[in-house]
Design an enzyme around this catalytic site. Structure first.
Site, mmCIF file in Angstrom:
data_model
loop_
_atom_site.group_PDB
_atom_site.id
_atom_site.type_symbol
_atom_site.label_atom_id
_atom_site.label_comp_id
_atom_site.label_asym_id
_atom_site.label_seq_id
_atom_site.Cartn_x
_atom_site.Cartn_y
_atom_site.Cartn_z
ATOM 1 N N GLU A 172 0.783 -1.237 0.000
ATOM 2 C CA GLU A 172 0.000 0.000 0.000
ATOM 3 C C GLU A 172 0.814 1.287 0.000
ATOM 4 O OE1 GLU A 172 -2.802 -0.456 3.250
ATOM 5 O OE2 GLU A 172 -3.976 -1.906 2.096
ATOM 6 N N GLU A 289 -5.489 -8.096 -0.790
ATOM 7 C CA GLU A 289 -6.189 -7.956 0.495
ATOM 8 C C GLU A 289 -7.652 -7.627 0.232
ATOM 9 O OE1 GLU A 289 -4.669 -5.065 3.246
ATOM 10 O OE2 GLU A 289 -2.626 -5.822 3.161
HETATM 11 C C1 BGC Z 1 -2.795 -3.116 6.975
HETATM 12 C C2 BGC Z 1 -3.451 -3.628 8.215
HETATM 13 C C3 BGC Z 1 -4.922 -3.357 8.186
HETATM 14 C C4 BGC Z 1 -5.514 -3.834 6.905
HETATM 15 C C5 BGC Z 1 -6.948 -3.460 6.819
HETATM 16 C C6 BGC Z 1 -3.445 -3.726 5.822
HETATM 17 O O1 BGC Z 1 -2.769 -3.377 4.686
HETATM 18 O O2 BGC Z 1 -1.449 -3.433 6.974
HETATM 19 O O3 BGC Z 1 -2.855 -3.087 9.347
HETATM 20 O O4 BGC Z 1 -5.551 -4.025 9.237
HETATM 21 O O5 BGC Z 1 -4.811 -3.332 5.798
HETATM 22 O O6 BGC Z 1 -7.098 -2.100 7.043
#
Ligand code: BGC
Length: 467
Positions: A172, A289
Site C-alpha cells: 500500500e 487484500e
Molecule cells: C494493513 C493492516 C490493516 C488492513 C486493513 C493492511 O494493509 O497493513 O494493518 O488491518 O490493511 O485495514
C-alpha cells in the site's frame, strides 16, 4: 558375472540416489535456505487462486506485539482448508540498521526463513513483502537507498528458494510516495532483484493504498513476464472498516451489507475497472487484500466476502483474504478452529447456500450455510419487547412459497439459494392507550368524589385514623 553385478549396482544407485538426496533436503529444511527447486514444486506451475494473509504477526513492530505469533501448524491448517497461497506481511524496516549498508537483523531473518520454509513445506505459494514501512511514505527520497538495500539483501538471501516464493515490493504505497516516485522506485528495485532472481514472480501495486483507481498510473516494467499487479479491495470502506481502531475517524458500527442491487453494483463496477485495465495491459492481477472487520455483523461479513470472492474469481483474478487469525480472522486462534461461515464464504462447498436472518430486536437464530433441498429453521428469541409502548414482531420478510411458518417467531426456510430473512417489527400502542384510559377514569372518579364533598370527608377520616 562381475560386469553384471557392477552394472546392477550402478543402476540401483542411479534409481536410489535422487530419493536419498531429496530426503536429506527435506530433513534440514529449516536450517538453511532452499536449494532444491524441484522438491517443493518450485518449477512446477502452481496456480495462485485462493490465499490468506497471515497478518498482524511479522508486520507488527515485533512479532506478538499485535497478538499473533505464527505457529508452525498454521500452514498445514491453511493448506488443508483449501488455500493455495499465503501472503506474509513483514516489517523489515524495524529490523534493519538505519545507516548503510542497512543490515537486516540476523535473528529476524532466521525467523522469516523458518516461517517461509514451513509454508513452502505445504507447497503453498508464499508471498513476502515489505509492509508498514511508514517512514518511506513520509520521506520517500530519504528512504530510497534503504528500501533498495533491503531488497538487495532479501533477494540475495532467497535467490535459491523455489519459484513458489514470490516477492511483493511494498504494501500500500501512499502519502508522499507519489506515483512518479513510486514508479521510479519500482524500476530501481526490480533491477536489483533481477540481478539475483531473474525469474522470480514480483508483485507490484499502485499508489493510494493499492487503489484500483490508480492502476492507470502504474508503470509496469516492459519485457518482464514475471510481474503480477496487485490491488486491495475494502469497498464500501464504511462497512468493511466499521469500528476499526486504526482508522480516524473510525466509521460507526452497525452498517450492514445485505447485497442489494446497488451494493452489488458498487463492487462489480470497481472490480471491472481492475479487470479491464488488466486485459488492456495483458497482465495478471492479484487481489492481495480484502476483508471485513469483526465489528461488522457476521451475516453481512459472510455475504460480502462470498460476493467479492466469487466476483473476483469470475474475472480470473487470484485473491488473498485479509486475514487469518486476528481482527478480520477467518480462523479462531483461541478455539483453534475455522470460523466456518467465513471459511465457506471464501472456499464454498458446492450445494450449500447461506441463509441469513436479521432482526432489529432480540436475537435470531439459524443463520448459516445449509444444504440445498434442506430446511433451515429460523427462530426469534422474543416476539414482544418493551413495557408501555411495545415493539411487536409482525412477520418475516423474504419468505418463499416453499417455506413453512411453524409458530409465531419460527419459520422453516426451504434452501434453494442464498437468502436473507428479515424480521419485521411494528410498534404496539395498546398498553399506552389502556394506561391513558385507566388514568382518565381515575381522574374522572376523583373529580366526582371531590365535587360531592366526599373527598374532603374522606381526607379528614384518614387524618383521624392517622392520629
Ligand atoms: C494493513 C493492516 C490493516 C488492513 C486493513 C493492511 O494493509 O497493513 O494493518 O488491518 O490493511 O485495514
Amino acid at each position: 558375472m562381475l560386469v553384471w553385478k557392477r552394472a546392477l549396482t550402478f543402476y540401483i544407485l542411479i534409481l536410489v540416489f535422487p530419493q536419498l538426496t531429496m530426503r536429506a533436503e527435506r530433513g534440514d529444511y529449516q536450517a538453511r535456505p532452499f536449494c532444491n527447486v524441484q522438491i517443493n514444486g518450485g518449477d512446477l506451475e502452481v496456480k495462485m487462486r485462493r490465499g490468506v494473509n497471515i497478518g498482524n504477526a511479522l508486520e507488527a513492530p515485533n512479532e506478538g506485539d499485535w497478538g499473533v505469533v505464527i505457529k508452525d501448524e498454521y500452514f498445514e491448517i491453511i493448506r488443508n482448508a483449501g488455500f493455495d497461497t499465503v501472503r506474509i506481511p513483514i516489517r523489515w524496516s524495524s529490523h534493519a540498521d538505519n545507516s548503510p549498508p542497512f543490515k537486516i537483523d540476523e535473528n529476524f531473518l532466521k525467523r522469516v526463513d523458518w516461517v517461509i520454509n514451513k509454508s513452502l513445506e505445504q507447497n503453498l505459494i508464499t508471498i513476502i513483502n515489505i509492509h508498514h514501512y511508514e517512514e518511506i511514505m513520509e520521506k520517500p527520497e530519504e528512504h530510497r537507498d534503504r528500501f533498495i538495500a533491503l531488497w538487495r539483501q532479501i533477494s540475495e538471501h532467497y535467490k535459491d528458494y523455489p519459484g513458489l516464493l514470490y516477492f511483493e515490493l511494498l504494501n500500500e504505497p501512499h502519502g508522499n510516495l507519489t506515483s512518479n516516485l513510486w514508479n521510479k522506485l519500482i524500476q530501481d528495485s526490480i533491477k536489483v532483484i533481477r540481478e539475483t532472481n531473474p525469474d522470480r514472480k514480483i508483485i507490484i501495486g499502485p499508489v493510494d493504498w493499492n487503489s484500483v483507481y490508480r492502476l492507470e498510473d502504474l508503470m509496469i516494467p516492459v519485457n518482464d513476464k514475471n510481474i503480477i499487479v496487485t490491488f486491495h479491495f475494502y469497498t464500501p470502506f464504511e462497512f468493511t472498516h466499521q469500528g476499526a481502531e486504526w482508522v480516524s475517524p473510525s466509521p460507526p458500527v452497525g452498517r450492514r451489507w445485505t447485497g442489494t442491487e446497488a451494493e452489488r453494483r458498487q463492487i462489480t463496477n470497481e472490480l471491472d475497472i481492475a479487470a479491464q485495465w488488466a486485459a488492456k495491459n495483458n497482465i495478471s492481477l492479484f487481489l492481495g487484500e480484502f476483508g471485513a472487520y469483526s465489528k461488522a455483523d457476521m451475516a453481512s461479513r459472510v455475504r460480502w466476502t462470498y460476493f467479492v470472492a466469487r466476483e473476483v474469481e469470475k474475472r480470473n483474478i487470484a485473491w488473498c483474504y485479509w486475514e487469518f487469525c486476528s481482527g478480520f480472522g477467518a480462523y479462531d486462534p483461541v478455539k483453534n478452529e475455522w470460523r466456518r461461515d467465513l471459511l465457506k464464504a471464501l472456499i464454498p462447498v458446492s450445494g450449500t447456500h447461506y441463509i441469513s436472518a436479521y432482526t432489529e430486536h432480540g436475537e435470531v437464530f439459524g443463520s448459516g450455510w445449509h444444504n440445498e433441498g434442506s430446511y433451515a429453521t429460523i427462530r426469534l428469541s422474543e416476539t414482544r419487547i418493551g413495557v408501555i409502548i411495545q415493539d411487536v414482531f409482525d412477520h418475516f420478510e423474504g419468505l418463499g412459497s416453499k417455506d413453512r411458518v411453524i409458530d409465531e417467531g419460527t419459520v422453516e426456510i426451504y434452501v434453494d439459494g442464498s437468502r436473507e430473512i428479515r424480521a419485521v417489527w411494528r410498534k404496539d400502542y395498546t398498553r399506552l392507550l389502556l394506561t391513558f384510559i385507566i388514568a382518565g377514569i381515575c381522574l374522572i372518579v376523583s373529580l366526582m368524589l371531590i365535587r360531592r364533598g366526599l373527598g374532603r370527608n374522606m381526607l379528614s377520616l384518614l387524618w383521624k385514623l392517622k392520629n
